[in-house]
Design a protein around this motif. Structure first.
Motif, PDB file in Angstrom:
ATOM      1  N   ASP A   1       0.815  -1.216   0.000  1.00 33.31           N
ATOM      2  CA  ASP A   1       0.000   0.000   0.000  1.00 33.31           C
ATOM      3  C   ASP A   1       0.847   1.263   0.000  1.00 33.31           C
ATOM      4  O   ASP A   1       0.544   2.234  -0.696  1.00 33.31           O
ATOM      5  CB  ASP A   1      -0.908   0.019   1.238  1.00 33.31           C
ATOM      6  CG  ASP A   1      -2.136  -0.859   1.031  1.00 33.31           C
ATOM      7  OD1 ASP A   1      -2.354  -1.317  -0.105  1.00 33.31           O
ATOM      8  OD2 ASP A   1      -2.865  -1.071   2.018  1.00 33.31           O
ATOM      9  N   ALA A   2       1.931   1.246   0.798  1.00 35.83           N
ATOM     10  CA  ALA A   2       2.741   2.459   0.939  1.00 35.83           C
ATOM     11  C   ALA A   2       3.328   2.884  -0.410  1.00 35.83           C
ATOM     12  O   ALA A   2       3.245   4.061  -0.779  1.00 35.83           O
ATOM     13  CB  ALA A   2       3.859   2.222   1.961  1.00 35.83           C
ATOM     14  N   VAL A   3       3.906   1.959  -1.163  1.00 41.28           N
ATOM     15  CA  VAL A   3       4.507   2.369  -2.441  1.00 41.28           C
ATOM     16  C   VAL A   3       3.447   2.767  -3.458  1.00 41.28           C
ATOM     17  O   VAL A   3       3.651   3.683  -4.250  1.00 41.28           O
ATOM     18  CB  VAL A   3       5.472   1.312  -3.057  1.00 41.28           C
ATOM     19  CG1 VAL A   3       6.657   1.057  -2.147  1.00 41.28           C
ATOM     20  CG2 VAL A   3       4.776   0.026  -3.415  1.00 41.28           C
ATOM     21  N   LYS A   4       2.289   2.106  -3.420  1.00 41.65           N
ATOM     22  CA  LYS A   4       1.239   2.464  -4.370  1.00 41.65           C
ATOM     23  C   LYS A   4       0.728   3.880  -4.107  1.00 41.65           C
ATOM     24  O   LYS A   4       0.559   4.677  -5.030  1.00 41.65           O
ATOM     25  CB  LYS A   4       0.092   1.449  -4.295  1.00 41.65           C
ATOM     26  CG  LYS A   4       0.412   0.157  -5.050  1.00 41.65           C
ATOM     27  CD  LYS A   4      -0.788  -0.752  -5.140  1.00 41.65           C
ATOM     28  CE  LYS A   4      -0.581  -1.988  -4.307  1.00 41.65           C
ATOM     29  NZ  LYS A   4      -1.665  -2.959  -4.399  1.00 41.65           N
ATOM     30  N   LYS A   5       0.520   4.201  -2.825  1.00 45.81           N
ATOM     31  CA  LYS A   5       0.026   5.547  -2.477  1.00 45.81           C
ATOM     32  C   LYS A   5       1.102   6.594  -2.762  1.00 45.81           C
ATOM     33  O   LYS A   5       0.820   7.671  -3.289  1.00 45.81           O
ATOM     34  CB  LYS A   5      -0.360   5.601  -0.995  1.00 45.81           C
ATOM     35  CG  LYS A   5      -1.772   5.089  -0.740  1.00 45.81           C
ATOM     36  CD  LYS A   5      -2.160   5.301   0.721  1.00 45.81           C
ATOM     37  CE  LYS A   5      -3.255   4.323   1.137  1.00 45.81           C
ATOM     38  NZ  LYS A   5      -3.305   4.095   2.572  1.00 45.81           N
ATOM     39  N   ALA A   6       2.350   6.293  -2.399  1.00 42.18           N
ATOM     40  CA  ALA A   6       3.441   7.252  -2.645  1.00 42.18           C
ATOM     41  C   ALA A   6       3.589   7.492  -4.139  1.00 42.18           C
ATOM     42  O   ALA A   6       3.808   8.627  -4.577  1.00 42.18           O
ATOM     43  CB  ALA A   6       4.745   6.725  -2.049  1.00 42.18           C
ATOM     44  N   ASP A   7       3.444   6.437  -4.927  1.00 43.48           N
ATOM     45  CA  ASP A   7       3.540   6.558  -6.385  1.00 43.48           C
ATOM     46  C   ASP A   7       2.482   7.528  -6.905  1.00 43.48           C
ATOM     47  O   ASP A   7       2.761   8.400  -7.733  1.00 43.48           O
ATOM     48  CB  ASP A   7       3.358   5.165  -7.009  1.00 43.48           C
ATOM     49  CG  ASP A   7       3.372   5.187  -8.523  1.00 43.48           C
ATOM     50  OD1 ASP A   7       4.435   5.524  -9.094  1.00 43.48           O
ATOM     51  OD2 ASP A   7       2.338   4.879  -9.143  1.00 43.48           O
ATOM     52  N   ALA A   8       1.259   7.393  -6.372  1.00 45.08           N
ATOM     53  CA  ALA A   8       0.168   8.269  -6.810  1.00 45.08           C
ATOM     54  C   ALA A   8       0.475   9.728  -6.462  1.00 45.08           C
ATOM     55  O   ALA A   8       0.309  10.628  -7.295  1.00 45.08           O
ATOM     56  CB  ALA A   8      -1.148   7.820  -6.168  1.00 45.08           C
ATOM     57  N   VAL A   9       0.956   9.963  -5.227  1.00 49.53           N
ATOM     58  CA  VAL A   9       1.265  11.340  -4.812  1.00 49.53           C
ATOM     59  C   VAL A   9       2.394  11.910  -5.672  1.00 49.53           C
ATOM     60  O   VAL A   9       2.316  13.043  -6.162  1.00 49.53           O
ATOM     61  CB  VAL A   9       1.675  11.383  -3.318  1.00 49.53           C
ATOM     62  CG1 VAL A   9       2.170  12.782  -2.935  1.00 49.53           C
ATOM     63  CG2 VAL A   9       0.507  10.968  -2.436  1.00 49.53           C
TER      64      VAL A   9
END
Lengths: 350, 350
Positions: B193-201
Motif C-alpha cells: 500500500d505504501a509504495v502504491k500511495k506514494a507513487d500516486a502522490v
C-alpha cells in the motif's frame, strides 16, 4: 521415475514469447534425452517455429488456443482465463495428469494464483512460495520467497524455512542444510514483528532444521547459510539486486580491461579464466524458480529470459520431477508433523 | 564557509573502535587541510593512539568519558546515555555549536534516536532518513532510507523522494535528478500500500522532482534513476546485498584468475585495469551515510569499516559542511512549500 518426462509449456508467456519458449524447448530437447512437450498457444505462430527444429517437432504435441495471460493482467482476471489461456491450459495438463510439470515465463502473480487454484497447496502449507538457488561463496544457496507473497506473517516464514530446507536436501543434496532469516541486523531486537516472531519459533520449536538465526543482506552472497528465508517483497528485491550488481560488476570489469592495450592483452591471455567467471555467474544458468508447497511441479522462468535461460527452466522442472522433489517434500513434512501420514498416503497414491 | 571545519567524533563507536576511529581521523587529517577534531571517549585508550600521529594530535581535542553505546543497546537505553556516552557527547557538541558535524561508526538505531532528540528534525520532515551514494552504471546513485525507518508510510516515502533529490542536487551536483520508487514490479498494481500511495502522490503532486515511477532491484546498479527511494528495511537489505554481491564477484574473479598460470599472467598484465575495478567498486570509498532531515550534519560510518573507510566517512561530513548541504535542503524545502520562509530564516540565523 520410469519412462519419459512430460512437460507442459505456456507457449505465450514471457516478454519474448513464443520464440524463446520454442527455441528454449529445442535447446532442452538436445540435452534431455527422454522429454515430451505439450505446448499450449497460438498454433499459427507456434507451428512454424516448432517446425524449424525437427527433433523438437517429433516430441511436441501442440494444443491451440488464442488466449494468453498478459504481464499487466491482475491475478483475479487471469484466473478467469484458467480454462482457455495458454497458461491455464498448461497448468491444467498437470492437474489432469497429462503432464508431470509445467514451465511458464509468464506473469508471476497470475501463474501462482492459477497454480494454487488448479494444483492445490500441500496439506499443512498455507501459502506456496517461490524458491530458487544460485551460486554463492560457499556453494549454492536457496532463497525463498521470491515474490509470491509480498506480505508474510511469522507462520508463513516458518513454513518457508521448512520448505527451503527440504528443497536444499532434495535438490542440492545437502544432508543438513543451514537456514537463516533475512533481517536488517543480527541483533534479536531488530526487524519487523514477523521476523522476530518467526525467529522465536524457529529457535524454540523442535524442527529438523539447523537454524542459524538472522542474516543480513551481505550474508546471502557470502553463503552464510544454505537457505535464506524472507518474505516475497524482500526476496524479490534481493534477487534482482544480486542480478543487477553482477551485471554492473561485469560491465565495470569489461570497461576497465578494454580501456588500455595492456588490459586488452591481459584479458586475451586470461580469457579462459574470464569465461569461467562469466559462466559461473551467468544468471541464465540459474533461471527457473520453483513454486514450492503445491501439489504439482510448476517452474517459473524469468519473464525477460532468452532461449538459453528458458531451456534451463525446463531442465529445473525435469530435475525436480526425476528426483521426486514433491514426494521428498511430503515425506519431510510428515516427519516434521506438518502432514498426517494418511494424507500423505492419499496424496502419494493419487 | 570560512575557516576550519570542526568535526566531533564518537571515539568508541563501531566494531573496531577506538583504533579505526583514531587511524581514520589521522588519514583524513592528511588530505583535509583545515579540519579540527573533538574526540570523545576513554582517554586512557585514546590518548596513546592519538599520540602516534603527531599531525592528528595537533588538531585534536580529547574529551574523556568512559561510557559508550554498545551495538546491542536499544535506542531507548542509548537515549538515557545522551549526556555521558561518547556518542551522545559527540552529537551534543554539534547541538551546542562546538562542532559543525558529527561522525560515528556506532549503533545506527541509537545514533538516529539521539541525533533526532538532540539536533531535532527540519520543520516539514516527519522522520529523518539515512542516505548514501554509490557507483552505478550511469554514474553515482543516491539511495534512501537505509535503515532509520524499518516501516514507512506513503508520506514518509514522498518526503524521502524530496530529500533524496535535494541530496543529489547538492552533493552530486545533478541539475535535474531523476527519482524512482523501489518495488517488486513496474506495473502500477504491484507492491504494498505504501509504495502504491506514494507513487500516486509523486505522480500527481506538483513537486520539483523528475519522478520516473517504480524501479525494480536490478535497476539500482543499472543506474535507472539518480535517486532510489525505499523504506529502511528494503534499503538496508538492498545496500548490503550490493556489497555482498560485489565482494562475491571479486572473489570468483580472483579465484578464476589464480587457478591457472595463463590466468595469473593475464592478471599480471591486466593489473592496472583490475586495480581500477577494485578502486571503482571499493565499498570503503563510499562509506559514510548521511542522516537527512536533521537540523545538523550527522554521518554514520559502517560499523565494521576499517580506518580507510572511516576516513571517508569523515570526508563525507566535511564535504556536506563545506557545501552547505543543510542550507541547500532548507532552501529546496522552502521552494517546494514544505518550509515557511520565516522558519528557514529562524533556523539559518541560529
Amino acid at each position: 521415475m520410469n519412462g519419459r518426462v512430460r512437460i507442459s509449456l505456456d507457449g505465450m508467456g514471457g516478454d519474448k514469447s513464443p520464440d524463446i519458449v520454442v527455441e528454449g524447448a529445442a535447446q532442452a530437447a538436445e540435452t534431455l534425452p527422454a522429454v515430451d512437450f505439450l505446448l499450449f498457444g497460438d498454433e499459427a505462430r507456434l507451428r512454424p517455429l516448432v517446425d524449424r527444429f525437427p527433433r523438437l517437432a517429433g516430441i511436441t504435441t501442440l494444443r491451440h488456443t488464442t488466449e494468453a495471460v498478459t504481464n499487466e493482467m491482475r491475478a483475479a482476471a487471469a484466473l478467469r482465463t484458467a480454462r482457455k489461456s495458454s497458461m491455464g491450459l498448461a497448468i491444467g495438463a498437470v492437474a489432469a495428469g497429462e503432464a508431470d510439470g509445467v514451465v511458464s515465463a509468464g506473469n508471476t502473480g497470475a501463474l501462482m494464483a492459477m497454480a494454487k487454484f488448479m494444483l492445490k497447496t500441500l496439506p499443512g502449507i498455507d501459502r506456496p512460495a517461490i524458491a530458487t538457488h544460485f551460486p554463492t561463496k560457499t556453494g549454492l544457496t536457496v532463497m525463498l520467497d521470491l515474490g509470491a507473497n509480498v506480505e508474510c506473517d511469522a507462520n508463513m516464514l516458518v513454513q518457508f524455512a521448512i520448505m527451503g530446507a527440504v528443497f536444499a536436501r532434495n535438490v542440492l543434496s545437502l544432508e543438513n542444510p543451514t537456514v537463516g532469516l533475512l533481517n536488517v541486523g543480527v541483533e534479536g531486537y531488530k526487524g519487523n514483528d514477523a521476523v522476530k516472531k518467526a525467529d522465536a519459533v524457529l529457535r524454540e520449536a523442535a524442527l529438523p532444521i539447523t537454524y542459524k538465526g538472522f542474516i543480513e543482506g551481505d550474508g546471502i552472497a557470502a553463503g552464510a547459510v544454505d537457505v535464506v528465508v524472507t518474505d516475497g517483497w524482500s526476496g524479490n528485491i534481493a534477487l534482482k539486486v544480486i542480478e543487477g550488481t553482477a551485471r554492473f560488476y561485469a560491465h565495470v570489469l569489461k570497461d576497465a580491461l578494454m580501456s588500455s592495450p595492456r588490459g586488452q592483452m591481459g584479458a586475451l591471455l586470461a580469457r579462459p579464466a574470464l569465461n569461467k567467471v562469466k559462466h559461473h555467474t551467468d544468471p541464465r544458468r540459474y533461471n527457473g524458480a520453483m513454486f514450492v508447497g503445491l501439489n504439482g511441479i510448476c517452474v517459473k522462468s524469468h519473464g525477460g529470459t532468452d532461449a538459453f535461460g528458458f531451456a534451463n527452466a525446463i531442465r529445473v522442472a525435469v530435475e525436480l520431477i526425476t528426483h521426486g522433489f514433491n514426494e521428498g517434500i511430503k515425506q519431510d513434512l510428515v516427519q516434521i508433523g506438518f502432514l498426517p501420514n494418511s494424507q500423505t498416503r492419499a496424496v502419494a497414491g493419487k
